[in-house]
Design a protein around this motif. Sequence first.
Motif, PDB file in Angstrom:
ATOM      1  N   ASP A  85       0.652  -1.581  -0.129  1.00  0.00           N
ATOM      2  CA  ASP A  85      -0.454  -0.083  -0.197  1.00  0.00           C
ATOM      3  C   ASP A  85       1.187   1.187  -0.180  1.00  0.00           C
ATOM      4  OD1 ASP A  85      -1.224   1.987   1.678  1.00  0.00           O
ATOM      5  OD2 ASP A  85      -2.995   0.552   0.523  1.00  0.00           O
ATOM      6  N   GLN A  86       0.519   1.905  -0.582  1.00  0.00           N
ATOM      7  CA  GLN A  86       1.264   3.138  -0.941  1.00  0.00           C
ATOM      8  C   GLN A  86       1.790   4.345   0.516  1.00  0.00           C
ATOM      9  OE1 GLN A  86       2.875   3.404  -3.472  1.00  0.00           O
ATOM     10  NE2 GLN A  86       2.634   1.960  -4.275  1.00  0.00           N
ATOM     11  N   ASN A  87       0.250   3.995   0.829  1.00  0.00           N
ATOM     12  CA  ASN A  87       0.058   4.957   2.433  1.00  0.00           C
ATOM     13  C   ASN A  87       1.472   3.587   3.521  1.00  0.00           C
ATOM     14  OD1 ASN A  87      -1.391   7.377   0.914  1.00  0.00           O
ATOM     15  ND2 ASN A  87      -3.006   5.508   1.916  1.00  0.00           N
ATOM     16  N   VAL A  88       1.140   2.796   3.218  1.00  0.00           N
ATOM     17  CA  VAL A  88       2.123   2.329   4.095  1.00  0.00           C
ATOM     18  C   VAL A  88       3.645   2.750   3.273  1.00  0.00           C
ATOM     19  CG1 VAL A  88       2.352   0.789   5.646  1.00  0.00           C
ATOM     20  CG2 VAL A  88      -0.069   0.956   4.787  1.00  0.00           C
ATOM     21  N   GLY A  89       3.803   2.244   2.457  1.00  0.00           N
ATOM     22  CA  GLY A  89       5.266   2.799   2.818  1.00  0.00           C
ATOM     23  C   GLY A  89       5.604   3.650   2.335  1.00  0.00           C
ATOM     24  N   ALA A  90       4.755   5.211   2.046  1.00  0.00           N
ATOM     25  CA  ALA A  90       5.260   5.898   1.839  1.00  0.00           C
ATOM     26  C   ALA A  90       5.374   6.383   3.802  1.00  0.00           C
ATOM     27  CB  ALA A  90       4.310   7.251   1.442  1.00  0.00           C
ATOM     28  N   LYS A  91       4.589   5.792   4.218  1.00  0.00           N
ATOM     29  CA  LYS A  91       5.133   6.560   6.099  1.00  0.00           C
ATOM     30  C   LYS A  91       6.128   5.977   6.408  1.00  0.00           C
ATOM     31  CE  LYS A  91       0.708   6.611   8.299  1.00  0.00           C
ATOM     32  NZ  LYS A  91      -0.342   6.900   9.028  1.00  0.00           N
ATOM     33  N   ALA A  92       6.759   4.285   6.379  1.00  0.00           N
ATOM     34  CA  ALA A  92       7.446   3.500   6.880  1.00  0.00           C
ATOM     35  C   ALA A  92       8.272   4.365   6.441  1.00  0.00           C
ATOM     36  CB  ALA A  92       7.159   2.064   6.413  1.00  0.00           C
ATOM     37  N   LYS A  93       8.964   4.351   5.826  1.00  0.00           N
ATOM     38  CA  LYS A  93      10.116   5.651   4.567  1.00  0.00           C
ATOM     39  C   LYS A  93      10.484   6.628   5.160  1.00  0.00           C
ATOM     40  CE  LYS A  93      13.668   5.015   1.204  1.00  0.00           C
ATOM     41  NZ  LYS A  93      13.440   3.521   1.574  1.00  0.00           N
ATOM     42  N   ALA A  94       9.258   7.120   5.352  1.00  0.00           N
ATOM     43  CA  ALA A  94       9.627   9.273   6.238  1.00  0.00           C
ATOM     44  C   ALA A  94      10.515   8.609   7.788  1.00  0.00           C
ATOM     45  CB  ALA A  94       8.361   9.315   6.226  1.00  0.00           C
ATOM     46  N   LEU A  95       9.573   7.068   8.618  1.00  0.00           N
ATOM     47  CA  LEU A  95      10.168   7.232   9.672  1.00  0.00           C
ATOM     48  C   LEU A  95      11.860   6.683   9.588  1.00  0.00           C
ATOM     49  CD1 LEU A  95       6.775   5.495  11.106  1.00  0.00           C
ATOM     50  CD2 LEU A  95       7.781   7.448  11.758  1.00  0.00           C
ATOM     51  N   SER A  96      11.864   5.603   8.515  1.00  0.00           N
ATOM     52  CA  SER A  96      12.775   5.315   8.328  1.00  0.00           C
ATOM     53  C   SER A  96      14.172   6.495   8.288  1.00  0.00           C
ATOM     54  CB  SER A  96      13.218   4.422   7.156  1.00  0.00           C
ATOM     55  OG  SER A  96      14.535   3.682   7.338  1.00  0.00           O
ATOM     56  N   ASN A  97      13.399   7.144   7.449  1.00  0.00           N
ATOM     57  CA  ASN A  97      14.456   8.241   7.377  1.00  0.00           C
ATOM     58  C   ASN A  97      14.991   9.280   8.279  1.00  0.00           C
ATOM     59  OD1 ASN A  97      14.582   7.565   4.602  1.00  0.00           O
ATOM     60  ND2 ASN A  97      13.030   9.211   3.702  1.00  0.00           N
ATOM     61  N   PHE A  98      14.251   8.959   8.972  1.00  0.00           N
ATOM     62  CA  PHE A  98      14.553   9.613  10.148  1.00  0.00           C
ATOM     63  C   PHE A  98      14.896   9.391  10.864  1.00  0.00           C
ATOM     64  CE2 PHE A  98      12.799  11.667  14.592  1.00  0.00           C
ATOM     65  CZ  PHE A  98      12.838  12.600  14.513  1.00  0.00           C
ATOM     66  N   VAL A  99      14.692   8.387  11.184  1.00  0.00           N
ATOM     67  CA  VAL A  99      16.043   6.930  11.980  1.00  0.00           C
ATOM     68  C   VAL A  99      16.776   7.150  11.838  1.00  0.00           C
ATOM     69  CG1 VAL A  99      16.106   4.758  13.427  1.00  0.00           C
ATOM     70  CG2 VAL A  99      13.668   5.920  13.170  1.00  0.00           C
ATOM     71  N   TRP A 100      17.267   7.179  10.434  1.00  0.00           N
ATOM     72  CA  TRP A 100      18.302   6.344  10.499  1.00  0.00           C
ATOM     73  C   TRP A 100      19.088   8.145  10.096  1.00  0.00           C
ATOM     74  CZ3 TRP A 100      21.488   3.172   8.172  1.00  0.00           C
ATOM     75  CH2 TRP A 100      22.120   2.874   7.685  1.00  0.00           C
ATOM     76  N   GLN A 101      18.500   9.327  10.780  1.00  0.00           N
ATOM     77  CA  GLN A 101      19.176  10.256  10.800  1.00  0.00           C
ATOM     78  C   GLN A 101      19.592  10.500  12.012  1.00  0.00           C
ATOM     79  OE1 GLN A 101      16.649  13.463   9.649  1.00  0.00           O
ATOM     80  NE2 GLN A 101      16.657  13.245   7.463  1.00  0.00           N
ATOM     81  N   ILE A 102      19.006  10.149  12.603  1.00  0.00           N
ATOM     82  CA  ILE A 102      19.435   9.964  14.028  1.00  0.00           C
ATOM     83  C   ILE A 102      20.693   8.928  14.440  1.00  0.00           C
ATOM     84  CG2 ILE A 102      18.845   8.679  16.740  1.00  0.00           C
ATOM     85  CD1 ILE A 102      15.971   9.443  15.805  1.00  0.00           C
ATOM     86  N   ALA A 103      20.956   7.333  13.675  1.00  0.00           N
ATOM     87  CA  ALA A 103      21.963   7.241  14.077  1.00  0.00           C
ATOM     88  C   ALA A 103      23.435   7.198  13.125  1.00  0.00           C
ATOM     89  CB  ALA A 103      21.435   5.928  12.899  1.00  0.00           C
ATOM     90  N   GLU A 104      23.311   8.730  12.092  1.00  0.00           N
ATOM     91  CA  GLU A 104      24.668   9.198  12.046  1.00  0.00           C
ATOM     92  C   GLU A 104      24.571  10.115  14.006  1.00  0.00           C
ATOM     93  OE1 GLU A 104      25.504   9.315   8.679  1.00  0.00           O
ATOM     94  OE2 GLU A 104      24.401   7.509   8.062  1.00  0.00           O
ATOM     95  N   THR A 105      23.952  10.037  13.887  1.00  0.00           N
ATOM     96  CA  THR A 105      24.597  10.523  15.001  1.00  0.00           C
ATOM     97  C   THR A 105      25.529   9.996  15.825  1.00  0.00           C
ATOM     98  OG1 THR A 105      22.064  11.869  15.615  1.00  0.00           O
ATOM     99  CG2 THR A 105      24.279  11.840  17.671  1.00  0.00           C
ATOM    100  N   LEU A 106      25.403   8.570  15.369  1.00  0.00           N
ATOM    101  CA  LEU A 106      27.079   7.879  16.385  1.00  0.00           C
ATOM    102  C   LEU A 106      28.028   7.470  15.613  1.00  0.00           C
ATOM    103  CD1 LEU A 106      24.317   4.552  16.548  1.00  0.00           C
ATOM    104  CD2 LEU A 106      24.328   6.543  18.632  1.00  0.00           C
ATOM    105  N   ARG A 107      28.463   8.219  14.291  1.00  0.00           N
ATOM    106  CA  ARG A 107      29.089   8.110  12.881  1.00  0.00           C
ATOM    107  C   ARG A 107      30.559   8.703  13.907  1.00  0.00           C
ATOM    108  NH1 ARG A 107      29.899   7.539   8.179  1.00  0.00           N
ATOM    109  NH2 ARG A 107      27.731   7.899   8.663  1.00  0.00           N
ATOM    110  N   GLY A 108      31.726   7.285  14.077  1.00  0.00           N
ATOM    111  CA  GLY A 108      33.250   8.260  15.254  1.00  0.00           C
ATOM    112  C   GLY A 108      33.005   7.221  16.732  1.00  0.00           C
ATOM    113  N   ASP A 109      32.296   7.542  16.754  1.00  0.00           N
ATOM    114  CA  ASP A 109      31.918   7.001  18.296  1.00  0.00           C
ATOM    115  C   ASP A 109      31.276   5.818  17.974  1.00  0.00           C
ATOM    116  OD1 ASP A 109      32.169   9.494  20.139  1.00  0.00           O
ATOM    117  OD2 ASP A 109      30.978  10.123  18.704  1.00  0.00           O
ATOM    118  N   PHE A 110      30.928   5.183  17.184  1.00  0.00           N
ATOM    119  CA  PHE A 110      30.057   3.810  16.747  1.00  0.00           C
ATOM    120  C   PHE A 110      30.609   3.038  15.616  1.00  0.00           C
ATOM    121  CE2 PHE A 110      27.996   4.677  20.663  1.00  0.00           C
ATOM    122  CZ  PHE A 110      27.511   3.166  21.316  1.00  0.00           C
ATOM    123  N   ARG A 111      30.847   2.027  15.338  1.00  0.00           N
ATOM    124  CA  ARG A 111      31.396   1.640  14.259  1.00  0.00           C
ATOM    125  C   ARG A 111      30.037   1.621  13.596  1.00  0.00           C
ATOM    126  NH1 ARG A 111      34.591  -1.644  17.153  1.00  0.00           N
ATOM    127  NH2 ARG A 111      32.904  -3.603  17.051  1.00  0.00           N
TER     128      ARG A 111
END
Length: 683
Positions: free
Chosen positions: A2-28
Amino acid sequence: MDQNVGAKAKALSNFVWQIAETLRGDFRQSEYGKVILPFVVLRRLDCILEPSKDAILKAHANLPEGIDEQTRDMMLFGAVGGNIRVYNTSSLSFKTIRSQNPADAHKNLVAYITAFSDSVREVFLERFLFTDQLKRLNEASLLWKVFEQFATLDLTPPLPAKPTEGVSTLVMGYLFEDLIRRFSEISNETAGEHFTPREVIRLIVDLLLVNDSQALTGKGIIRQVYDPACGTGGMLALAEEGMRDLNPDIRVELFGQELNGESFGICKSDMLVTGHDPENIAFGNTLTHDSHKDRKFHYMLSNPPYGVDWKKYQEPIKEEAETKGKQGRFGAGLPRISDGQLLFLQHMISKMRDDEAGSRIGIVMNGSPLFTGGAGSGESEIRRWMLENDWVEAIVALPTDLFYNTGIQTYVWLLTNRKEPTRHGKVQLIDASGERFWTPMRKNLGSKRREIRDDARETIAMIFHEMANGGGPWGEVSKIFNTTDFGYREIRVERPLRLNFQASAERIERLKLAKPFLKLDPAEQDDVLNVVTNRLPNTLFKDRPAFETALTKALKGAGVKIGAPVRKAILAALSERDENAAICLDKNGNPEPDPELRDHELVPLTEDWKEYFAREVAPFVPDAWVDESYRDSADKGVGRVGYEINFNRYFYRYVAPRPLAEIDAELKTLEADIASLLTEVAG
């Protein structure tokens, strides 16, 4: 999807991925998932429990003294409401922690996690090892920054009054799927070991249920579903969804087992928040420690790892196969050590119910289980066991490039021990790999370049349901076979040994290198060489008895005695194969077989081997015969029985080559282009 489901999941994933970038340098990069995935689960649980926070605290404060754990849990689950089987007795939450001193974040989060109900606390402490990650974040001065970003992430589930708002369980499934894929890619891990594309799962569910709609309707229906390699639980969740689409009142009990700690944690957390018993999801290796040992299930589905060896835990598997035989899980046979897919399938078959309801199995595997291994091999014996017991209902070939970590061809096997009468003794093969069944994705996800369309999925299920067998609009992709059509007898065809003998210099040199000769002392070696060099006639013998007579006479004349090993070495060294020589006979006067000319013929199981031999072999090699001592260990018949399923053979489509004139014209054009390029380079 479902396009709405996919779009919502993708938006959330992108947001969380930005949080993961915070770990760069201190975590492998390979460690990002160990921090981020537990945080996503924790935030999801926090959002689910937020509306009932006051009710839980009140219920906890009013618990009777001396209450047992089970009663305590039931009372607190009741305070949460709905089917949710998780609670937290702390006054803390993401909201309250965010309002307090950032320096207390580590202490507060640990207190918050340890106040969860036992099942959730176990997931965070023992599977995610999350307190260790919190400590690392705190020491790197990153904890507050990561926490505060997660506190702004709204993962509140939909409310009954507003079902289209909020983050559904399906969206959470896609969110975890995308995050695991990303984390696996950056750390060079195998993402496909953790989850299966949703459209593939939906196809399996459709195929499992398409013939069961009537049996699943009505009141009081209970069905148990099992996945022995459940990953994050996607297959279980979608199986339940498919059943509820048929019958909203059905009770579905989900069971699974998972080896990967993070995937297990996610799956168990999902069971907790969707009202399922979290204890039905077990941690550990299914093949060595069956955590649902005494259970049978109505439906089973799985996507076990492809081409993953089981060498490191082979001992308990081999021991079970040897000691329990077919009373255990692996009695039909053991596949080669490099691929354990058929071990999972045997395990699932062992859990089929033996009552009237029976069981149905859907499993995704690569092409290896179809044809790897000849007659008598573990793989062939497993196929034989399944087909002779008439459990295989259908096999569906899927398009390539469907999975995130591999583009190989995959197949869905459907098995049941309650076949409809029209399917008895039959197997349906469906080739759903063609372009009509898939759509290219707008953007590749790892190795996933294609997806199965919803209408194509419905068509595949319809083809299976209707037992299409050639003809009609879709008939060419579906064919029905008898189970015996996949079987054959491997007969051993022998041809007589024909040798010539000669004491030539070249052959005598071979004798000098023979082990029995080298074991003689020097004087004995000289005696043997004197006999073969000076006393044997240097003529070409084309009859072994004549040469043996000459050798015996030469040895006797020289007064040399030799043992049987040395005599055998002389015969072997001084002989060569010669199709014009006389046939060598054994001590009973029968032709002696030549191992180098030995061949094997695969005779269809539906055909008499004698008739096959007379038609296909004897006219071309009149001196050949069948070794009737080469027999099957099970039915004791001549030849070993084997089974294989060759999709390419059954669905081969001839494509005529292009006309020679067209090919010739193209070659001339290419030659002209090359000549032009060479001229430019030279100029």
